[in-house]
Design a protein around this motif. Structure first.
Motif, short mmCIF file in Angstrom:
data_model
loop_
_atom_site.label_atom_id
_atom_site.label_comp_id
_atom_site.label_asym_id
_atom_site.label_seq_id
_atom_site.Cartn_x
_atom_site.Cartn_y
_atom_site.Cartn_z
N PHE A 37 3.62 7.30 -11.46
CA PHE A 37 4.80 6.50 -11.77
C PHE A 37 5.51 6.02 -10.50
CE2 PHE A 37 5.09 9.17 -15.88
CZ PHE A 37 4.17 8.34 -16.50
N ARG A 38 5.51 6.84 -9.45
CA ARG A 38 6.12 6.43 -8.19
C ARG A 38 5.33 5.28 -7.56
NH1 ARG A 38 10.84 6.78 -5.70
NH2 ARG A 38 10.12 7.62 -3.73
N GLY A 39 4.00 5.32 -7.72
CA GLY A 39 3.19 4.21 -7.21
C GLY A 39 3.54 2.91 -7.92
N LEU A 40 3.71 2.97 -9.23
CA LEU A 40 4.11 1.77 -9.98
C LEU A 40 5.52 1.34 -9.62
CD1 LEU A 40 2.69 2.77 -13.50
CD2 LEU A 40 1.70 1.15 -11.85
N THR B 214 3.87 8.94 -0.41
CA THR B 214 2.75 8.16 0.12
C THR B 214 2.38 7.02 -0.81
OG1 THR B 214 1.87 10.07 1.32
CG2 THR B 214 0.35 8.26 0.89
N THR B 215 2.27 7.30 -2.11
CA THR B 215 1.90 6.25 -3.05
C THR B 215 2.99 5.18 -3.13
OG1 THR B 215 2.80 7.60 -4.85
CG2 THR B 215 0.43 7.72 -4.47
N TYR B 216 4.24 5.59 -3.07
CA TYR B 216 5.36 4.63 -3.08
C TYR B 216 5.29 3.73 -1.86
CZ TYR B 216 10.22 2.99 -3.51
OH TYR B 216 11.34 2.22 -3.64
N LEU B 217 5.07 4.32 -0.68
CA LEU B 217 4.96 3.54 0.56
C LEU B 217 3.79 2.56 0.49
CD1 LEU B 217 5.60 3.00 3.59
CD2 LEU B 217 4.07 4.91 4.12
N LEU B 218 2.67 3.04 -0.01
CA LEU B 218 1.47 2.21 -0.07
C LEU B 218 1.66 1.01 -0.97
CD1 LEU B 218 -1.54 1.74 0.52
CD2 LEU B 218 -2.07 3.35 -1.31
#
Length: 543
Positions: free
Chosen positions: A126-129, A66-70
């Protein structure tokens, strides 16, 4: 007069003229970057069970994607606009560097004991970054193609990237499984490092820097803030729909807030000196129509792809071991379609043929999916996948080529990013809406004929059909203690199959309707001849 030996022999006819060596190196770097971003999504999914087992975060794992997609969705339009103002090269290098560094951090998640958060939360952050870096790479790669090649040539080179995405989808799960089994789940992230370094080096040394002229370098802070506050709650709401339903307070409040911020964003864009997403772009009927078409493709096609393995496994009985390769026929069709589109646009100097034929093939594939039942032969499913995949491959490069062909030079990045942005929003909405339809039908059929005294704890394990493959050992242990328990388990599993079939049939039917209507829009798409140079705009020299 003939060029002297000292003068460079340019190989491209776009705004940025490259020699043959520069062209080869630049294309290599861009392809590797796109391949990394595509592989990252498929490899990590295969490593999921090992990550959950080691980092102990089953209930939080959905946030990894979800954070990666966002962040990747938001990064595409933001950095595409910044590249229109300040140039592409350093933003692309910055995104690639960020992707490589955060890949290393993702692989090391759980080892940073000095941080006040556990391993799963480290991985989520880290996935969000990493998503920011991936969004920068994906958004700018196609824009750079628009800078380097003339409109007539872009379809050929854009199709290479679409084909790379398809190949990553085919080989990614296998590669991820091999790395996880023979090395570690951390290797699924570390594999990005050497390839990413090569991509960074080739772009740094061979791709020239271009400083845009005639652009007001004034960042649209109001648009930036309101876009983030609009898209973030929208994607969160759509992600939570399958867990909490459309009528839950958290989903409703997020959707209402997102709509309010959309109004604020549109207001801000009409008043900005240099808007983040220039609304004037959508006055062009080709750009507006392509935005609608790519949104529908994301909803109708990409929103369905996630549920095809569920049909094969939950309804037709394909084993979980084979699930990683279930979409291979569809992706092979997509690779074939992408290559054909590149050749068509180059030879015909037109994108209309690929657009119409592709939309017809996608709609045909969706109709074949909608006709599937519990007795459908697997070869019929594979045929439908190949047809739909070929259509998808034909369509994917069309939107970028058509939009870049009519977009003003100074807004090339924002216009190109619009296709990726609307595709991402469409696919997220498709997954959410179709997931809600599936679960509603599934829960209705699951309890039919079940004894009234069935323990709620037993039924709770069946609440999400997507998790049943992982929970099957636990179910066998719970129900296998008595003969009545085994009969109840058999009844529930039979109802699961019926519920999945009915829900998936509704999804495929809705998708068939959407993609059939999309044929009309593709027929309406005006065919502007693709130029073989950048005339009448003057060429800008680069160092």
């Amino acid at each position: 007069m003939p060029a002297s030996a000292a003068e460079p022999q340019f190989h491209t006819s776009g705004l940025i003229r490259l020699t043959r060596a520069q062209t080869f190196a630049t294309m290599t770097g861009l392809l590797l970057a796109v391949l990394l971003a595509a592989l990252d999504q498929t490899i990590v999914g295969t490593a999921e069970p090992r990550i959950i087992a080691q980092l102990s975060g089953f209930n939080r794992y959905p946030w990894v994607s979800t954070t990666y997609l966002l962040t990747s969705t938001l990064a595409v339009p933001i950095f595409a606009k910044l590249s229109d103002m300040y140039g592409r090269k350093w933003f692309f290098l910055g995104g690639s560097t960020m992707f490589v560094l955060t890949s290393a951090l993702c692989g090391a998640s759980g080892t940073f004991t000095f941080l006040p958060i556990d391993g799963m939360n480290q991985l989520i952050i880290f996935r969000g970054l990493q998503g920011i870096g991936a969004g920068m790479m994906m958004g700018l790669a196609f824009t750079i193609i628009g800078d380097v090649f003339s409109p007539a040539e872009r379809g050929k080179y854009t199709s290479f990237f679409a084909a790379a995405w398809g190949l990553a989808s085919i080989f990614g799960p296998t590669l991820g499984g091999w790395l996880t089994d023979h090395i570690s789940w951390r290797a699924a992230f570390y594999v990005n490092l050497p390839v990413g370094v090569v991509a960074i080096a080739t772009i740094y040394f061979y791709f020239p820097e271009l400083h845009p002229e005639g652009v007001k370098r004034q960042l649209d802070w109001a648009g930036l803030t309101s876009l983030i506050l609009c898209i973030a709650p929208l994607l969160l709401a759509l992600t939570w729909v399958t867990d909490y339903g459309w009528s839950s307070m958290r989903v409703e409040s997020l959707l209402v807030f997102s709509v309010v911020m959309l109004a604020v964003f549109l207001r801000a864009e009409t008043r900005a000196v240099e808007p983040l997403i220039p609304l004037s772009l959508f006055r062009n009927p080709i750009i507006s129509l392509c935005s609608i078409c790519v949104f529908l493709l994301g909803m109708g096609m990409f929103g369905v792809i996630i549920y095809l393995p569920l049909f094969m496994q939950g309804v037709l009985g394909t084993t979980a071991t084979q699930s990683g390769n279930l979409l291979t026929p569809l992706m092979l069709g997509a690779v074939l379609g992408s290559v054909v589109t590149g050749q068509l646009t180059l030879r015909l100097e037109s994108y209309k043929v690929a657009a119409v034929v592709g939309s017809v093939l996608v709609a045909t594939g969706m109709i074949l999916f909608a006709r599937m039942s519990a007795t459908t032969d697997r070869m019929d499913v594979i045929l439908a996948m190949i047809i739909a995949g070929t259509g998808m491959g034909l369509l994917q490069p069309v939107y970028t080529v058509a939009v870049q062909n009519v977009a003003p030079r100074k807004q090339m990045g924002a216009a190109t990013a619009s296709t990726a942005f609307f595709r991402s929003i469409g696919s997220t909405m498709g997954v959410a809406i179709f997931g809600s339809v599936l679960l509603t039908s599934y829960h209705h059929d699951l309890t039919v004929g079940i004894p009234a005294d069935t323990p709620p704890a037993a039924l709770k394990l069946f609440s999400n059909p997507l998790l049943l493959a992982h929970l099957r050992p636990q179910l066998d242990a719970m129900f296998g203690q008595s003969a009545s328990g085994l009969r109840l388990l058999q009844m529930l599993m039979a109802n699961v199959r019926i519920g999945l079939l009915h829900g998936l049939q509704r999804i495929f039917f809705a998708s068939a309707v959407i993609m059939t209507l999309a044929i009309i829009l593709h027929v309406m798409l005006r065919d502007v001849p693709l130029r073989r140079d950048h005339a009448p705009e003057p060429e800008i020299p680069v160092a």
